[in-house]
Motif scaffolding. Structure first.
Motif, PDB file in Angstrom:
ATOM      1  N   PHE A 324      15.120 -26.127  15.470  1.00 16.47           N
ATOM      2  CA  PHE A 324      13.891 -25.331  15.608  1.00 16.47           C
ATOM      3  C   PHE A 324      12.781 -26.322  15.891  1.00 16.47           C
ATOM      4  CE2 PHE A 324       9.974 -23.344  14.362  1.00 16.47           C
ATOM      5  CZ  PHE A 324      10.106 -22.026  14.749  1.00 16.47           C
ATOM      6  N   LEU A 325      12.291 -26.315  17.109  1.00 17.35           N
ATOM      7  CA  LEU A 325      11.273 -27.287  17.510  1.00 17.35           C
ATOM      8  C   LEU A 325       9.936 -26.573  17.661  1.00 17.35           C
ATOM      9  CD1 LEU A 325      13.334 -29.316  20.144  1.00 17.35           C
ATOM     10  CD2 LEU A 325      12.762 -29.989  17.796  1.00 17.35           C
ATOM     11  N   GLU A 326       8.985 -27.042  16.904  1.00 22.96           N
ATOM     12  CA  GLU A 326       7.636 -26.487  16.911  1.00 22.96           C
ATOM     13  C   GLU A 326       7.081 -26.559  18.347  1.00 22.96           C
ATOM     14  OE1 GLU A 326       6.576 -25.257  14.046  1.00 22.96           O
ATOM     15  OE2 GLU A 326       4.428 -24.966  14.374  1.00 22.96           O
ATOM     16  N   SER A 327       6.791 -25.424  18.951  1.00 19.82           N
ATOM     17  CA  SER A 327       6.445 -25.382  20.383  1.00 19.82           C
ATOM     18  C   SER A 327       4.947 -25.593  20.571  1.00 19.82           C
ATOM     19  CB  SER A 327       6.882 -24.048  20.983  1.00 19.82           C
ATOM     20  OG  SER A 327       6.400 -22.964  20.200  1.00 19.82           O
ATOM     21  N   ALA A 328       4.476 -26.734  20.090  1.00 17.75           N
ATOM     22  CA  ALA A 328       3.034 -26.967  20.042  1.00 17.75           C
ATOM     23  C   ALA A 328       2.402 -27.074  21.425  1.00 17.75           C
ATOM     24  CB  ALA A 328       2.752 -28.242  19.239  1.00 17.75           C
ATOM     25  N   SER A 329       3.118 -27.675  22.378  1.00 18.94           N
ATOM     26  CA  SER A 329       2.507 -27.891  23.695  1.00 18.94           C
ATOM     27  C   SER A 329       2.209 -26.572  24.408  1.00 18.94           C
ATOM     28  CB  SER A 329       3.426 -28.742  24.567  1.00 18.94           C
ATOM     29  OG  SER A 329       3.621 -30.017  23.996  1.00 18.94           O
ATOM     30  N   ASN A 330       2.924 -25.520  24.003  1.00 18.49           N
ATOM     31  CA  ASN A 330       2.694 -24.229  24.656  1.00 18.49           C
ATOM     32  C   ASN A 330       1.271 -23.721  24.453  1.00 18.49           C
ATOM     33  OD1 ASN A 330       5.383 -24.557  25.074  1.00 18.49           O
ATOM     34  ND2 ASN A 330       6.012 -22.551  24.307  1.00 18.49           N
ATOM     35  N   ALA A 331       0.571 -24.276  23.449  1.00 13.97           N
ATOM     36  CA  ALA A 331      -0.815 -23.862  23.229  1.00 13.97           C
ATOM     37  C   ALA A 331      -1.683 -24.155  24.438  1.00 13.97           C
ATOM     38  CB  ALA A 331      -1.383 -24.569  21.987  1.00 13.97           C
ATOM     39  N   SER A 332      -1.237 -25.076  25.298  1.00  8.62           N
ATOM     40  CA  SER A 332      -2.036 -25.434  26.474  1.00  8.62           C
ATOM     41  C   SER A 332      -1.714 -24.585  27.695  1.00  8.62           C
ATOM     42  CB  SER A 332      -1.821 -26.925  26.816  1.00  8.62           C
ATOM     43  OG  SER A 332      -2.463 -27.743  25.862  1.00  8.62           O
ATOM     44  N   HIS A 333      -0.748 -23.689  27.594  1.00 12.23           N
ATOM     45  CA  HIS A 333      -0.289 -22.958  28.786  1.00 12.23           C
ATOM     46  C   HIS A 333      -1.322 -21.999  29.358  1.00 12.23           C
ATOM     47  CE1 HIS A 333       4.337 -23.445  28.073  1.00 12.23           C
ATOM     48  NE2 HIS A 333       3.743 -24.553  28.508  1.00 12.23           N
ATOM     49  N   SER A 334      -2.025 -21.306  28.487  1.00 13.53           N
ATOM     50  CA  SER A 334      -2.725 -20.106  28.958  1.00 13.53           C
ATOM     51  C   SER A 334      -4.180 -20.050  28.532  1.00 13.53           C
ATOM     52  CB  SER A 334      -2.002 -18.850  28.431  1.00 13.53           C
ATOM     53  OG  SER A 334      -0.630 -18.913  28.726  1.00 13.53           O
ATOM     54  N   LEU A 335      -4.722 -21.182  28.048  1.00 14.80           N
ATOM     55  CA  LEU A 335      -6.057 -21.077  27.449  1.00 14.80           C
ATOM     56  C   LEU A 335      -7.172 -21.530  28.391  1.00 14.80           C
ATOM     57  CD1 LEU A 335      -7.722 -20.250  25.135  1.00 14.80           C
ATOM     58  CD2 LEU A 335      -7.143 -22.348  23.934  1.00 14.80           C
ATOM     59  N   TYR A 336      -7.027 -22.707  28.983  1.00 12.49           N
ATOM     60  CA  TYR A 336      -8.104 -23.240  29.814  1.00 12.49           C
ATOM     61  C   TYR A 336      -7.634 -23.338  31.268  1.00 12.49           C
ATOM     62  CZ  TYR A 336     -10.137 -24.348  25.309  1.00 12.49           C
ATOM     63  OH  TYR A 336     -10.643 -24.244  24.042  1.00 12.49           O
ATOM     64  N   ALA A 337      -8.597 -23.216  32.161  1.00 16.96           N
ATOM     65  CA  ALA A 337      -8.277 -23.200  33.596  1.00 16.96           C
ATOM     66  C   ALA A 337      -7.849 -24.585  34.051  1.00 16.96           C
ATOM     67  CB  ALA A 337      -9.491 -22.727  34.387  1.00 16.96           C
ATOM     68  N   ALA A 338      -6.578 -24.833  34.024  1.00 19.38           N
ATOM     69  CA  ALA A 338      -6.037 -26.123  34.458  1.00 19.38           C
ATOM     70  C   ALA A 338      -5.176 -25.860  35.690  1.00 19.38           C
ATOM     71  CB  ALA A 338      -5.207 -26.762  33.351  1.00 19.38           C
ATOM     72  N   PRO A 339      -5.687 -26.199  36.862  1.00 17.73           N
ATOM     73  CA  PRO A 339      -4.907 -25.901  38.073  1.00 17.73           C
ATOM     74  C   PRO A 339      -3.612 -26.705  38.141  1.00 17.73           C
ATOM     75  CG  PRO A 339      -6.856 -27.230  38.592  1.00 17.73           C
ATOM     76  CD  PRO A 339      -6.987 -26.817  37.164  1.00 17.73           C
ATOM     77  N   ASN A 340      -3.616 -27.819  37.458  1.00 15.65           N
ATOM     78  CA  ASN A 340      -2.393 -28.632  37.398  1.00 15.65           C
ATOM     79  C   ASN A 340      -2.066 -28.816  35.921  1.00 15.65           C
ATOM     80  OD1 ASN A 340      -2.214 -29.402  40.379  1.00 15.65           O
ATOM     81  ND2 ASN A 340      -4.317 -30.002  39.825  1.00 15.65           N
ATOM     82  N   LEU A 341      -0.884 -28.411  35.558  1.00 16.58           N
ATOM     83  CA  LEU A 341      -0.558 -28.273  34.144  1.00 16.58           C
ATOM     84  C   LEU A 341       0.863 -28.743  33.894  1.00 16.58           C
ATOM     85  CD1 LEU A 341      -1.319 -26.944  31.354  1.00 16.58           C
ATOM     86  CD2 LEU A 341      -0.421 -24.816  32.278  1.00 16.58           C
TER      87      LEU A 341
END
Lengths: 746, 341
Positions: A324-341
């Motif tokens: 069970f791996l804490e999916s912390a990086s997913n917090a960056s998927h949908s929050l701020y307008a990052a055209p390259n992610l």
């Protein structure tokens, strides 16, 4: 069904009667008078008390247990060891669905983490069982172990928690970085944390022939019944699982663990009911935790302060025998307008119990790190933190390009900033004071997904105009007994005081999991649909009955409210009980389901903005969160009182994560040094002098028919980063690790 | 929990010389029994002994060993004459625990060293000769003063720190009669082998804590406690300070530290340096530096030394500013001061 709680109003203060009203808890009187029955309150005749003996080493094997001494202790009835323990019907490692961890049921003598169950003692009294477990005095053969993020090599993985992809890439991060005006690199670590529900994990198990009755707090009653059945090799219809009340779950009571199986197996083996209640220290190991994370974020900015690229990598721990791996990086998927992610996760294996979902799994540590990185980027861009976030506001989900189903985040920023007084912030660190104290203001954005699961419900209208609604929901304290009844009352078009709610019982239709902040939306939809189905049947009866004033109005021509059907074309109406009486029916029963059809074509999230003020003693480093204000856009708010309570609870959880919560290992022994509530600190009332949570209006026609999102977890997100950023602003010390220790600030 | 015999002592005579562990409020001993750290075969319940009064005594107060912590903290005479004691008490534990815990029990409470509390770890204090499990382990909360390789635990009491600063005396009755020990010296410091001799001989019982006349110290006394949460937490470091100030000159100074050693740590050098000096920031700063004379980290806790100096300084500054009319709503908190605007 006589044993079900009758949740019809019993003296509660009624402030409202349907969705949107701030009704007080329907189970409140039961709880404050002690009449509510929790799992450990059950004392069936002939009960045996079970106590686990747990491993004192982190890795190796048990070479000796003094079973004779334990069994000689007065009152001890039986000691189960790997040599004598009754067996599951299938392998303890069987993965019958993705939410199953290894069922630690004494199948061998190996030790894989400190605190792992190694024997079970059954006795006539709790005291005798406890002493029996102590007398086992295990001896071990030890092997080298590791319990921290530094103790193993990372492994690559395709998936993180819940089978989510371990990485994401959109656009071209490297190309964007090559031409970016500024590059900001941030690392943040978060600690190992434990759920610490006040009600310990408990089970009372009783067999009547081939029929099994279980009382255990559980967040996913339907799924758990299936899981118990599969591991026991019996048919689910043989099992009754009761879980009317939970004293907190936070994810740890969604996953079954081996102790529950052992209690059931030993009850069958010994032919007597068995109760097993974990001691507080035993909750630090076999029943999940939040794994520590080490997160690295890279933000690239163009000359105007727009995010050109965002990269978020997480290293986290799992056990040696489950993942069970804490999916912390997913917090960056949908929050701020990052055209390259680009996001990624890597795992490491340590000699610890398997981590599991803990309130805002992934999002909580991920948001904490992301919000620190955003403030670092805002500083690099020379912008106010709020201005920077608004400049990089995502109008669509950057990871998928999908439009948001609704997104009231701008309103959240505006409302919370205004109430907080953010415009008065002075930009420079250490520039604000209160007396001798440093004062800091920080903010963070909150975001949490809006999943829906599968739920079913029944709604039965009775001849007397009252109703019974049924779904096996789980009330962990969040208020399902109340909020779901409100939705059901609206679905039936009757006053809530006429609604009897049956819940928390596996014979009822499955309400799905109370997790992912999706329980109210999912079970509520099922209940609403069941009510509407019952009303539809009533309308058919009435509109087809020449004796009814509704005759000929047609289904679309009547409206249900206050226990009557009204014609839409004139004033005439008829009471439900009159319709049933004339039809000679005792009842009509409606059925409904709640689920999301197909793959969504919109991004669905709750949002929020959290503003924190901290005071920091410049000499001693002690931090006080003097003000904490959040505004949240979470769709339709079913019960403002309960929603506020959930949001405040999440924010207070954030105070703990930012400043206090931390499991500390002795790396030499692999044991925890603070496995109790005296050593593992969570916030107390005195730590929360001023806190407020607002909700902003949000209509969401896409998330589900009722427009309900969720409020259970979002309060944690945003808050940890807001506090960290406030500490940074106060002291000039950028947080690199949560919880923030006083000595790191002096 | 092991099986044990229970008896209640109705009189002091019955309690003195009784074999077994003395049970008063039970807020610590019962916890230790539940986790297998204390395994007494006999419990002698002394909670109903008539040692439950606070009496006048030669200009001071004499507090019975069975007086509840909460009752001391709310006693008008204590508040008027020993405000740092009340503030220390109210900064400890929780309201429920303070209602149950007794004076004697507070003095006799065990260290919260996690290695002492873990029966699987070696611990010279719990199992003499087994070694110190804390050395080399997770030692953020451990001693920086008066420790040896035999034991690096700290005494957890807030009350005792204030009592030591006030020159309190522990009155003890035993089979051999009465004896008295200054609070400051009651808890043994560890020796090379372990935690040192037991503070009480078998059969002895604490009957009273005697506080001498505070005289001018009553007006300028405070307790300050650093901790990560505002309530229900043991001190990272703490300090009690009491000053007698005449015409701006310190005529007498008391300073004791908590959270730094196996006993409340009286800072004699700092006190001597203050005597006769003006009550100014410079005097307090010099004294605070002297407060940790001889300190050294016992592990991962070097930060405690500057923190202890700074908490001492804060306590002195607050004491000099004068005891407030009422104790703050957050007793002993860093954030509770008038000095914080």
């Amino acid at each position: 069904m006589d044993d079900l709680m009758n949740m019809q109003g019993q003296g509660h203060v009624r402030l409202g009667s349907s969705a949107g009203q701030a009704l007080t808890r329907r189970d409140g009187i039961l709880k404050v008078t002690g009449a509510a029955t929790y799992a450990a309150d059950n004392r069936p005749d002939g009960l045996l008390h079970a106590v686990l003996a747990t491993a004192g080493i982190a890795k190796g094997r048990v070479t000796h247990l003094d079973v004779a001494a334990a069994e000689a202790h007065p009152g001890v009835v039986k000691v189960y060891t790997p040599q004598t323990a009754p067996r599951l019907a299938v392998s303890p490692d069987e993965k019958i669905h993705p939410f199953v961890w290894r069922m630690e049921t004494l199948t061998d003598d190996s030790v894989r983490y400190a605190g792992q169950p190694i024997a079970l003692v059954l006795a006539e009294t709790l005291e005798a069982a406890t002493e029996g477990a102590r007398l086992l005095a295990p001896r071990y053969e030890t092997e080298a172990h590791g319990v921290t993020l530094d103790d193993a090599e990372p492994f690559e993985t395709d998936t993180t928690a819940f089978g989510r992809p371990a990485g994401h890439s959109s656009g071209d991060v490297d190309a964007a970085r090559a031409t970016a005006a500024r590059h900001v690199s941030t690392t943040v670590e978060t600690s190992q944390q434990y759920h610490n529900a006040i009600e310990p994990h408990a089970i009372t198990a009783r067999w009547e022939g081939d029929r099994l009755e279980i009382d255990t707090p559980n967040q996913a009653i339907g799924l758990s019944k299936q899981t118990f059945a599969a591991f026991l090799g019996i048919d689910p219809s043989q099992i009754v699982l009761r879980s009317p009340f939970l004293g907190g779950g936070f994810g740890s009571k969604a996953i079954l663990y081996g102790g529950q199986m052992l209690a059931i197996l030993s009850a069958r083996d010994l032919g007597r009911p068995v109760k097993l209640v974990l001691r507080r220290d035993q909750m630090y190991g076999p029943v999940g935790h939040r794994a520590p994370t080490r997160q690295a974020l890279q933000i690239d900015l163009d000359a105007e302060g727009n995010i050109a690229a965002l990269e978020h990598d997480t290293v986290t721990l799992t056990s040696t025998f489950d993942q069970f791996l804490e999916s912390a990086s997913n917090a960056s998927h949908s929050l701020y307008a990052a055209p390259n992610l680009r996001t990624s996760h890597r795992g490491r294996r340590a000699d610890v119990g398997t981590p599991g979902p803990m309130r805002a799994p992934g999002e909580a540590p991920g948001s904490a790190a992301l919000e620190i990185a955003m403030d670092a980027a805002a500083q690099a861009a020379g912008m106010d933190p709020l201005e920077f976030r608004l400049k990089n506001y995502a109008e669509s989900d950057p990871s998928t390009g999908m439009a948001f189903s609704s997104k009231g985040l701008r309103e959240c920023y505006a409302e919370a900033a205004k109430l907080f007084g953010w415009a008065e912030r002075s930009a420079a660190p250490r520039s604000m004071r209160q007396g001798r104290l440093l004062k800091g203001w920080g903010m963070g954005t909150a975001q949490f997904p809006c999943p829906m699961f599968q739920a079913a419900a029944h709604a039965t209208l009775r001849a007397d105009g009252s109703a019974v609604i049924e779904t096996s929901a789980a009330d962990m304290g969040q208020g399902a007994w109340t909020a779901l009844a409100q939705i059901a009352a609206d679905g039936l078009g009757i006053d809530i005081d006429k609604v009897e709610f049956r819940s928390g019982h596996s014979d009822l239709p499955d309400a799905g999991v109370a997790g992912g902040s999706g329980h109210t939306a999912t079970a509520g939809t099922a209940l609403f649909n069941a009510g509407a189905d019952a009303v539809r049947q009533l309308a058919e009866l009435a509109t087809n009955d020449p004796a009814s004033p509704l005759f000929g109005a047609g289904n679309a021509g009547v409206t249900a409210r206050s226990g009557r059907l009204y014609r839409n074309d004139d004033e005439r109406s008829e009471a439900y009980e009159d319709i049933l009486a004339r039809a000679g029916l005792e009842l009509v029963r409606g059925e409904g389901t709640g689920a999301r059809e197909g793959e969504p074509d919109r991004a669905m999230f709750s949002h929020g903005a959290v503003f924190a003020e901290v005071l920091v003693d410049p000499d001693l480093g002690q931090v006080r969160v003097s003000r904490l204000i959040g505004a949240f856009a979470a769709g339709r708010i079913v019960n403002p009182r309960l929603a506020r309570s959930q949001l405040l609870g999440g924010m207070i959880w954030g105070i703990g994560m930012a400043l206090q919560e931390e499991a500390v290992h002795d790396t030499r022994s692999g044991r925890l040094t603070n496995a109790d509530l005296a050593g593992y600190h969570v916030p107390v009332n005195a730590d929360v002098p001023m806190i407020e949570a607002l909700t902003v209006h949000e209509d969401d026609p896409f998330v589900n028919a009722l427009g309900i999102k969720g409020v259970g977890e979002i309060g944690v997100t945003g808050t940890v980063g807001a506090i960290g950023n406030a500490v940074w602003h106060a002291t000039g010390v950028q947080p690199t690790r949560f919880p923030i220790h006083p000595e790191s600030l002096i | 929990m092991n099986r044990f015999e229970y008896s209640r002592a109705e009189t002091l005579g019955a309690a003195v010389g009784a074999e077994g562990a003395l049970l008063a409020g039970g807020t610590n001993l019962l916890d230790l029994m539940k986790i297998g750290v204390a395994t007494p075969e006999r419990l002698v319940d002394i909670s109903r002994l008539s040692l439950d009064r606070i009496e006048e005594s030669a200009g001071g107060l004499r507090i019975g060993a069975m007086v509840r912590n909460a009752d001391i903290a709310r006693d008008p005479q204590v508040l008027a004459r020993y405000p740092a004691l009340a503030e220390a008490l109210l900064s400890g534990a929780s309201a429920q625990l303070r209602n149950a815990a007794t004076t004697g029990g507070n003095v006799m409470q065990a260290t919260r060293c996690s290695y002492f509390q873990d029966p699987l770890s070696p611990c010279n204090r719990r199992a003499p000769g087994s070694g110190c499990g804390a050395l080399g382990g997770a030692t953020r909360n451990h001693a920086v003063l008066g420790w040896t390789e035999g034991c690096i635990a700290v005494h957890p009491s807030d009350m005792c720190v204030a009592l030591a600063a006030y020159d309190a005396v522990v009155e003890i009755t035993g089979p051999e009669g009465l004896r008295e020990v200054p609070m400051e010296e009651f808890h043994p410091l560890p020796d090379a082998e372990g935690s040192g001799a037991a503070p009480l001989a078998p059969g002895e019982i604490i009957t009273h804590i005697r506080l001498p006349d505070p005289r001018a110290l009553a007006r300028n006394a405070r307790y300050v406690k650093l901790r990560e949460r505002t309530s229900f937490a043991f001190a990272i470091v703490s300090a009690a300070a009491a000053l007698a100030i005449e015409d701006g000159v310190i005529t007498e100074a008391r300073l004791a530290l908590g959270g730094v050693a196996a006993r409340p740590w009286r800072c004699r050098a700092a006190e001597a340096a203050l005597k006769g000096q003006p009550a100014t920031a410079a005097s307090f700063a010099r004294a605070a530096e002297l407060a940790t004379e001889g300190a050294r980290p016992s592990g991962d806790n070097a930060a405690k030394i500057p923190l202890a100096q700074r908490i001492a300084l804060r306590a002195l500054e607050r004491a000099a500013a004068g005891t407030p009319e009422r104790l703050p709503a957050l007793p002993a908190s860093v954030f509770a001061g008038d000095d914080n605007g």
